[in-house]
Design an enzyme around this catalytic site. Structure first.
Site, PDB file in Angstrom:
ATOM      1  N   TYR A  73      10.589  33.265  71.768  1.00 46.34           N
ATOM      2  CA  TYR A  73      11.190  34.604  71.758  1.00 46.34           C
ATOM      3  C   TYR A  73      10.122  35.663  72.015  1.00 46.34           C
ATOM      4  O   TYR A  73      10.317  36.579  72.803  1.00 46.34           O
ATOM      5  CB  TYR A  73      11.881  34.867  70.417  1.00 46.34           C
ATOM      6  CG  TYR A  73      12.693  36.140  70.416  1.00 46.34           C
ATOM      7  CD1 TYR A  73      14.050  36.112  70.738  1.00 46.34           C
ATOM      8  CD2 TYR A  73      12.105  37.364  70.118  1.00 46.34           C
ATOM      9  CE1 TYR A  73      14.798  37.278  70.764  1.00 46.34           C
ATOM     10  CE2 TYR A  73      12.842  38.531  70.151  1.00 46.34           C
ATOM     11  CZ  TYR A  73      14.199  38.487  70.466  1.00 46.34           C
ATOM     12  OH  TYR A  73      14.929  39.642  70.498  1.00 46.34           O
ATOM     13  N   ASP A 126      22.194  51.640  97.057  1.00 46.82           N
ATOM     14  CA  ASP A 126      23.386  52.137  96.334  1.00 46.82           C
ATOM     15  C   ASP A 126      23.288  52.013  94.812  1.00 46.82           C
ATOM     16  O   ASP A 126      23.762  52.889  94.098  1.00 46.82           O
ATOM     17  CB  ASP A 126      24.709  51.582  96.906  1.00 46.82           C
ATOM     18  CG  ASP A 126      24.771  50.074  96.993  1.00 46.82           C
ATOM     19  OD1 ASP A 126      23.881  49.426  96.427  1.00 46.82           O
ATOM     20  OD2 ASP A 126      25.706  49.548  97.614  1.00 46.82           O
ATOM     21  N   ASP A 216      10.355  51.923  95.001  1.00 48.92           N
ATOM     22  CA  ASP A 216      11.333  50.848  94.857  1.00 48.92           C
ATOM     23  C   ASP A 216      10.752  49.719  95.703  1.00 48.92           C
ATOM     24  O   ASP A 216      10.784  49.766  96.931  1.00 48.92           O
ATOM     25  CB  ASP A 216      12.694  51.311  95.378  1.00 48.92           C
ATOM     26  CG  ASP A 216      13.728  50.194  95.351  1.00 48.92           C
ATOM     27  OD1 ASP A 216      13.335  49.019  95.303  1.00 48.92           O
ATOM     28  OD2 ASP A 216      14.926  50.505  95.414  1.00 48.92           O
ATOM     29  N   LYS A 259      14.313  39.794  95.923  1.00 47.55           N
ATOM     30  CA  LYS A 259      13.979  39.874  97.357  1.00 47.55           C
ATOM     31  C   LYS A 259      12.567  39.290  97.544  1.00 47.55           C
ATOM     32  O   LYS A 259      12.411  38.090  97.625  1.00 47.55           O
ATOM     33  CB  LYS A 259      14.060  41.325  97.846  1.00 47.55           C
ATOM     34  CG  LYS A 259      15.476  41.859  97.995  1.00 47.55           C
ATOM     35  CD  LYS A 259      16.044  42.356  96.711  1.00 47.55           C
ATOM     36  CE  LYS A 259      17.366  43.051  96.840  1.00 47.55           C
ATOM     37  NZ  LYS A 259      17.990  43.275  95.531  1.00 47.55           N
ATOM     38  N   HIS A 451      34.711  48.711  98.429  1.00 44.38           N
ATOM     39  CA  HIS A 451      34.498  47.609  99.366  1.00 44.38           C
ATOM     40  C   HIS A 451      34.466  46.246  98.674  1.00 44.38           C
ATOM     41  O   HIS A 451      34.766  45.233  99.284  1.00 44.38           O
ATOM     42  CB  HIS A 451      33.211  47.828 100.169  1.00 44.38           C
ATOM     43  CG  HIS A 451      31.982  47.999  99.330  1.00 44.38           C
ATOM     44  ND1 HIS A 451      31.727  49.147  98.630  1.00 44.38           N
ATOM     45  CD2 HIS A 451      30.948  47.160  99.063  1.00 44.38           C
ATOM     46  CE1 HIS A 451      30.576  49.023  97.988  1.00 44.38           C
ATOM     47  NE2 HIS A 451      30.089  47.823  98.220  1.00 44.38           N
TER      48      HIS A 451
HETATM   49  O1  PLI Z   1      20.310  43.657  93.032  1.00 40.33           O
HETATM   50  P1  PLI Z   1      19.256  44.152  92.106  1.00 40.33           P
HETATM   51  O2  PLI Z   1      19.819  44.858  90.917  1.00 40.33           O
HETATM   52  O3  PLI Z   1      18.257  43.121  91.717  1.00 40.33           O
HETATM   53  O4  PLI Z   1      18.379  45.219  92.928  1.00 40.33           O
HETATM   54  C1  PLI Z   1      18.896  46.445  93.328  1.00 40.33           C
HETATM   55  C2  PLI Z   1      18.184  46.931  94.564  1.00 40.33           C
HETATM   56  C3  PLI Z   1      17.267  47.926  94.442  1.00 40.33           C
HETATM   57  N1  PLI Z   1      16.613  48.402  95.539  1.00 40.33           N
HETATM   58  C4  PLI Z   1      16.832  47.920  96.782  1.00 40.33           C
HETATM   59  C5  PLI Z   1      16.084  48.508  97.925  1.00 40.33           C
HETATM   60  C6  PLI Z   1      17.769  46.930  96.970  1.00 40.33           C
HETATM   61  O5  PLI Z   1      17.974  46.467  98.205  1.00 40.33           O
HETATM   62  C7  PLI Z   1      18.488  46.396  95.846  1.00 40.33           C
HETATM   63  C8  PLI Z   1      19.475  45.404  95.991  1.00 40.33           C
HETATM   64  N2  PLI Z   1      19.897  45.010  97.190  1.00 40.33           N
HETATM   65  C9  PLI Z   1      20.910  44.213  97.475  1.00 40.33           C
HETATM   66  C10 PLI Z   1      21.776  43.569  96.461  1.00 40.33           C
HETATM   67  C11 PLI Z   1      21.198  44.002  98.887  1.00 40.33           C
HETATM   68  O6  PLI Z   1      22.117  43.210  99.226  1.00 40.33           O
HETATM   69  O7  PLI Z   1      20.486  44.595  99.724  1.00 40.33           O
END
Ligand code: PLI
Length: 461
Positions: A73, A126, A216, A259, A451
């Site tokens: 933990y 978004d 970001d 990502k 959407h």
């Molecule tokens: O899906 P998250 O919560 O891990 O991350 C949100 C997020 C933040 N910043 C940017 C630039 C993104 O592209 C992003 C998430 N992108 C998604 C889900 C996409 O399909 O592009």
């Protein structure tokens, strides 16, 4: 030897079978899904390009790391590895784990954004916009003008509009602007990179007005690769050094590790400010978990630490960017309208030019997405009037989005070049008979983020 394909810098050790489907089956499934690809069973998709988020294939080293998860933990050794890795790569003092990017955003904004504030960004993703608005502040997009024209080439189309930012900071100052954000790469305008020159200029403006600059960092390594490729003076600078330079210009970052962390879940906030870090940590304990795991398991932390190193490998990055570009080039050469230049994680089709006979109120992007699934088993996503169309407050009628796009986002290390060729051939085939496609109408929609759940039906053009 000149390669036709960018060649994969990995070999395959584990495979996931893909079920094949017939056109009749897909036609039935898309009807049942209300012509909305979010309602489809993923098993019925052949090449899934819905998103590059959380869809990466992990390496053998990452899977080995998963077995080394310390699920204590408090004080998990994986957290210490995670903290050290992020401190070394990004150069920030405090490292706060979160279960994904949007929670990192929410926690950061909870500590510094107040009602009536303005948060400028080259373009908010978004969830970032939604989190700024959740704290009753205004999320202001300031992309460069070139970003608005899909066909216009520009090496750093993700850049911030410096003149607009300078005027805003001058007018509103630090009383109204709690932080400036820079999204690298700039997802919403096509995965386009931001130059170090632009970041430096934004940093100078922020310093002048004593406003913190946060990144970001979702696709930071892809952005660094473009800097190495395109920015004068960086050709021979190693990727980790470019990354350190980028982040040394800011005060912190949020990151969705789904990502460029090369994992399926995870994120973090990293920053230098002690009191801000303390405030975020209090909130973290309330909504996510103890500071040494955030919303994750110890094994997830380990997979991220390893993924963050692997993503900096130039062989990996070169293949990654080339594979996406290869798809874009195939389409471009066949005359298919796409956003140019091709960005880091996706190819964006220009649906208004692809289907000029379908007006925005009949959702050309969605029509294209539906046909790609029905005819070829490929799932992309509409980024146009279905996703971003707003209601006219006076008439209640739909106002179109600025662009009608379809994003084909490429998951990392998942598809071979033959899959990518299949996608290219399919899109080109569809383009040759585009005039036969029909528009769509909404039959049911939710008040927000329609959407995801909307149901539609086909109409005659
Ligand atoms: O899906 P998250 O919560 O891990 O991350 C949100 C997020 C933040 N910043 C940017 C630039 C993104 O592209 C992003 C998430 N992108 C998604 C889900 C996409 O399909 O592009």
């Amino acid at each position: 030897m000149a390669m036709k394909f960018p060649s994969e810098p990995f070999k395959i050790k584990v495979v996931e079978p893909i079920r094949t489907t017939t056109r009749e089956e897909r036609s039935r499934l898309i009807q049942q899904a209300g012509f909305n690809i979010f309602n489809l069973p993923a098993e019925s998709v052949y090449v899934d390009l819905l998103t590059d988020s959380g869809t990466a294939a992990m390496s053998d080293q990452q899977w080995a790391g998963i077995m080394l998860g310390d699920e204590s933990y408090a004080g998990s050794r994986n957290y210490h590895h995670f903290e050290k890795t992020i401190q070394e790569i990004f150069g920030y003092k405090h490292v706060i784990p979160t279960h994904q990017g949007r929670m990192a955003e929410n926690l950061l904004f909870s500590a510094c954004v107040r009602p009536g504030d303005i948060v400028p960004n080259n373009t908010h993703f978004d969830t970032t916009r939604a989190n700024v608005e959740f704290y009753r502040a205004q999320a202001l997009d300031l992309p460069v003008v070139a970003a608005r024209t899909p066909s216009l080439p520009h090496p750093f189309k993700g850049n911030m509009d410096l003149e607009k930012l300078a005027a805003l900071l001058q007018e509103k100052g630090r009383e109204k602007i709690p932080l400036v954000l820079m999204t690298i790469t700039n997802n919403s305008v096509g995965g386009q990179p931001v130059s170090l020159e632009n970041i430096r200029a934004v940093r100078d403006l922020c310093r002048l007005h004593q406003i913190p600059l946060f990144f970001d960092a979702a696709r930071f390594a892809e952005n660094a690769f473009f800097i190495q490729e395109r920015e004068p003076g960086y050709r021979n600078v190693p990727i980790p050094e470019i990354v350190r330079e980028i982040f040394s210009l800011g005060d912190g970052c949020t990151m969705s590790a789904k990502k460029d962390g090369l994992v399926n879940i995870g994120g973090f906030v990293a920053l230098n400010d002690d009191s801000l870090a303390e405030e975020i940590t209090h909130m973290l304990i309330l909504v996510e978990g103890f500071p040494t795991y955030g919303g994750m398991a110890g094994r997830d932390l380990e997979a991220i630490s390893i993924g963050l190193r692997e993503v900096l490998d130039e062989n990996y990055l070169s293949f990654r960017i080339s594979q996406v570009r290869y798809l874009g080039d195939q389409l471009d050469q066949a005359g298919v309208p796409i956003i140019k230049p091709v960005g880091g994680h996706a190819v964006f089709l220009d649906a208004s030019a692809f289907l000029p006979h379908i007006p925005p109120d009949l959702f050309p992007g969605q029509a294209l997405v539906v046909a790609l699934y029905k005819d070829y088993g490929i799932r992309g996503v509409e980024i146009g009037s279905l996703m971003f169309g707003r209601k006219d407050p006076l008439t209640g009628r739909d106002l179109p989005a600025p662009n009608e796009l379809v994003r084909l986002a490429i998951p990392r290390r998942v598809y071979t070049n033959m899959h990518i060729s299949y996608v290219a051939e399919s899109v080109i085939d569809l383009f040759s008979r585009a005039s036969s496609l029909k528009g769509l109408q909404i039959v049911h929609e939710a008040k927000r983020l329609r959407h995801f759940t909307a149901r539609l039906c086909e109409v005659g053009p």
